[in-house]
Design a protein around this motif. Structure first.
Motif, short mmCIF file in Angstrom:
data_model
loop_
_atom_site.label_atom_id
_atom_site.label_comp_id
_atom_site.label_asym_id
_atom_site.label_seq_id
_atom_site.Cartn_x
_atom_site.Cartn_y
_atom_site.Cartn_z
N PRO A 112 -4.88 27.91 55.18
CA PRO A 112 -4.07 28.11 53.98
C PRO A 112 -2.60 28.36 54.33
O PRO A 112 -2.27 29.40 54.91
CB PRO A 112 -4.70 29.35 53.33
CG PRO A 112 -5.40 30.07 54.43
CD PRO A 112 -5.79 29.05 55.45
N ILE A 113 -1.74 27.40 54.03
CA ILE A 113 -0.30 27.58 54.30
C ILE A 113 0.47 27.34 53.00
O ILE A 113 -0.06 26.78 52.05
CB ILE A 113 0.23 26.62 55.40
CG1 ILE A 113 0.11 25.16 54.97
CG2 ILE A 113 -0.49 26.86 56.73
CD1 ILE A 113 0.80 24.19 55.91
N VAL A 114 1.71 27.79 53.00
CA VAL A 114 2.57 27.56 51.83
C VAL A 114 2.89 26.07 51.76
O VAL A 114 3.28 25.47 52.76
CB VAL A 114 3.88 28.38 51.94
CG1 VAL A 114 4.82 28.02 50.79
CG2 VAL A 114 3.59 29.87 51.94
N ILE A 115 2.70 25.50 50.57
CA ILE A 115 3.09 24.11 50.36
C ILE A 115 4.10 24.06 49.22
O ILE A 115 4.08 24.95 48.36
CB ILE A 115 1.87 23.21 50.06
CG1 ILE A 115 0.99 23.86 48.98
CG2 ILE A 115 1.07 22.94 51.31
CD1 ILE A 115 -0.15 22.99 48.51
N PRO A 116 4.97 23.06 49.17
CA PRO A 116 5.22 22.06 50.19
C PRO A 116 5.67 22.70 51.52
O PRO A 116 6.17 23.82 51.52
CB PRO A 116 6.36 21.23 49.60
CG PRO A 116 6.43 21.57 48.15
CD PRO A 116 5.87 22.93 48.02
N ILE A 117 5.47 21.98 52.61
CA ILE A 117 5.89 22.47 53.92
C ILE A 117 7.41 22.66 53.90
O ILE A 117 8.14 21.80 53.44
CB ILE A 117 5.47 21.46 55.00
CG1 ILE A 117 3.94 21.37 55.06
CG2 ILE A 117 6.05 21.84 56.37
CD1 ILE A 117 3.41 20.17 55.83
N GLY A 118 7.86 23.81 54.40
CA GLY A 118 9.29 24.15 54.32
C GLY A 118 10.12 23.52 55.44
O GLY A 118 9.62 22.74 56.24
N GLY A 119 11.38 23.91 55.49
CA GLY A 119 12.32 23.27 56.40
C GLY A 119 12.38 23.86 57.79
O GLY A 119 12.67 23.16 58.76
N HIS A 120 12.10 25.17 57.93
CA HIS A 120 12.32 25.78 59.24
C HIS A 120 11.06 26.37 59.83
O HIS A 120 11.10 26.92 60.93
CB HIS A 120 13.42 26.83 59.16
CG HIS A 120 13.08 28.03 58.31
ND1 HIS A 120 12.79 27.95 56.97
CD2 HIS A 120 12.99 29.34 58.63
CE1 HIS A 120 12.54 29.16 56.51
NE2 HIS A 120 12.65 30.02 57.49
N GLY A 121 9.95 26.28 59.12
CA GLY A 121 8.74 26.84 59.68
C GLY A 121 7.56 26.64 58.77
O GLY A 121 7.67 26.13 57.66
#
Ligand SMILES: *Cc1c(COP(=O)(O)O)cnc(C)c1O
Length: 462
Positions: A341-350
């Motif tokens: 489970p990750i934050v979406i949309p995928i971010g810019g720096h991590g």
């Protein structure tokens, strides 16, 4: 970018000329190191870390040109040649008229907060940042989050989760009056939301509303180039524009900026305060001598300013940003594929792991993100950091914890430092921890510093 290259991978637009050897550690060594560090990855020694994803701050690899720039440092106390190079780069690429160097971003935040904020003021912003909010509060202001609600939901796929909710700002103006709002604090590529961009359309609306009420916009431009890349990818009408031109357009919609050059601008130390207003500049030039140094060096060596001027130029290059964000997306997609489970949309720096969903059996007061960062280190020597309840700190009036919706572990990717194979190892380790997640117990805080507690707090297993 020509048509043929669109199909190619994000491969790095540089090659490696010098390497830094890494130390591999055993499980036993890591266990000892972690206990010694009180389960806080900020308190680990770097020599005990294999792949360091603690932060992208000051950890970039400088180019040969930047290193060459270090050799032409003009270390005069006043009027260093390098200052003028830096000033010219800020004017050329960002368009702000005046620039004062500072030792890093928070130096600029301190000065702008002291000058613009009065006791009892309200400072709205698109999600707080730790040092930014602290300086606003130390100056007597109260930060109010006006980011869109979607930003607080790790699974919402809004393409611009960094956007400001214009209605929230309007209602603040109604309640407090524009006179109580010295400026809106707008970050590009919002760090605490997971590196999520703000759209140009939203910025334009915000500009229109603030102009109507005589409220300024101060831009936290730490990751403006990454934000520009997302606008190019996602916003109508920007596909054929260069990152350079988008960056400049973003800045043109704001009145001034604080910059931590340790991020986008590819240097190991440095920052600046920029603005268009001459009176504000005069006041800031005077204040900087109290806290940082003369207005033509602001706590930096001439060589640092030269490296920053060159770093700014490299940072707004389309090919650079494409590979930078491409690498982050590579890791993110691997984790998504493994159902992490990750934050979406995928971010810019991590990549930001959602610790609440990774460890649903833990309460937020058991510091799920803090313990998950510790477990990842224990598994593989990969160092990450907490961005949840520990980072959020306490409400200065009630003394209770802030309970942020987002309880995240941040895997921050340094610019131009690690390879695709390193990203593979990181993904493998997180999958391993995920498989054993049910055994993970929470933490108790045993030492809590007063300011920015996440840096130095200590914990033990509960
Ligand atoms: C890092 C950072 C800052 C503070 O900058 P420092 O150089 O660490 O003092 C401010 N805002 C954002 C969004 C940051 O990521």
């Amino acid at each position: 970018m020509d048509r043929k290259r669109k199909k190619r991978s994000w491969a790095e637009p540089y090659k490696i000329k010098m390497v830094e050897l890494l130390k591999m550690t055993s499980y036993e060594e890591r266990k000892k190191a972690l206990e010694h560090a009180g389960y806080n990855t900020f308190l680990l020694r770097s020599r005990d870390v294999y792949i360091d994803l603690l932060t992208d701050s000051g950890t970039s690899a400088m180019s040969d040109r930047q290193w060459a720039g270090m050799m032409v440092g003009d270390e005069a106390y006043a009027g260093s040649e390098n200052f003028y190079h830096l000033e010219a780069a800020v004017q050329k690429y960002y368009g702000y008229r005046y620039m004062i160097p500072t030792h890093q971003g928070r130096g600029a935040e301190n000065i702008i907060s002291k000058i613009m904020i009065k006791q009892g003021d309200i400072v709205p912003g698109n999600m707080y940042f730790t040092t930014t909010r602290l300086h606003q509060e130390l100056a007597g202001g109260t930060f109010v989050d006006i980011i869109i609600d979607e930003a607080h939901d790790s699974q919402n796929t809004h393409p611009f989760k960094g956007n400001v909710n214009i209605e929230k700002l309007e209602s603040l103006i109604k309640i407090y009056g524009a006179k109580k709002i010295p400026y809106v604090s707008v970050a590009t590529s919002v760090n605490m939301a997971g590196g999520q961009p703000i759209s140009m359309e939203n910025l334009r609306e915000l500009r229109a509303l603030t102009l109507k009420h005589g409220i300024k916009i101060i831009h936290d431009m730490t990751r403006v180039a990454e934000n520009a890349w997302f606008i190019k990818q996602r916003e109508k009408g920007y596909q054929n524009k260069s990152v350079k031109s988008i960056v400049k357009e973003i800045c043109s919609l704001t009145d001034g900026a604080t910059m931590s050059a340790k991020k986008d601008a590819l240097v190991n130390i440095g920052g600046f305060l920029a603005m268009n207003d001459k009176a504000l500049y005069d006041e800031a030039s005077n204040m900087v001598v109290v806290y940082e140094g003369l207005h033509t060096y602001g706590g930096l060596a001439g060589r640092d300013m030269e490296a920053m001027a060159i770093g700014i130029t490299e940072s707004v290059d389309d090919d650079h940003i494409r590979a930078r964000v491409g690498q982050v997306e590579y890791l993110g997609n691997k984790l998504l594929h493994a159902k992490i489970p990750i934050v979406i949309p995928i971010g810019g720096h991590g990549i930001f792991i959602d610790a609440k969903r990774f460890l649903p059996h833990l309460k937020q007061t058991q510091f799920p993100a803090q313990v998950l960062a510790a477990e990842i280190y224990l598994d593989s020597g990969v160092r990450t950091m907490e961005r949840g309840i520990v980072s959020a700190g306490r409400n200065k009036d009630t003394g209770d914890h802030y309970y942020p919706e987002l309880e995240l572990v941040r895997l921050t990717i340094s610019r131009r430092v690690y390879t695709q194979a390193h990203m593979d190892v990181v993904a493998e380790s997180i999958q391993e921890v995920f498989q054993n997640r049910k055994k993970i117990r929470g933490l108790k805080m045993t030492y809590e510093p007063k300011y920015l507690r996440f840096f130095q707090a200590r914990f033990k297993k509960s």
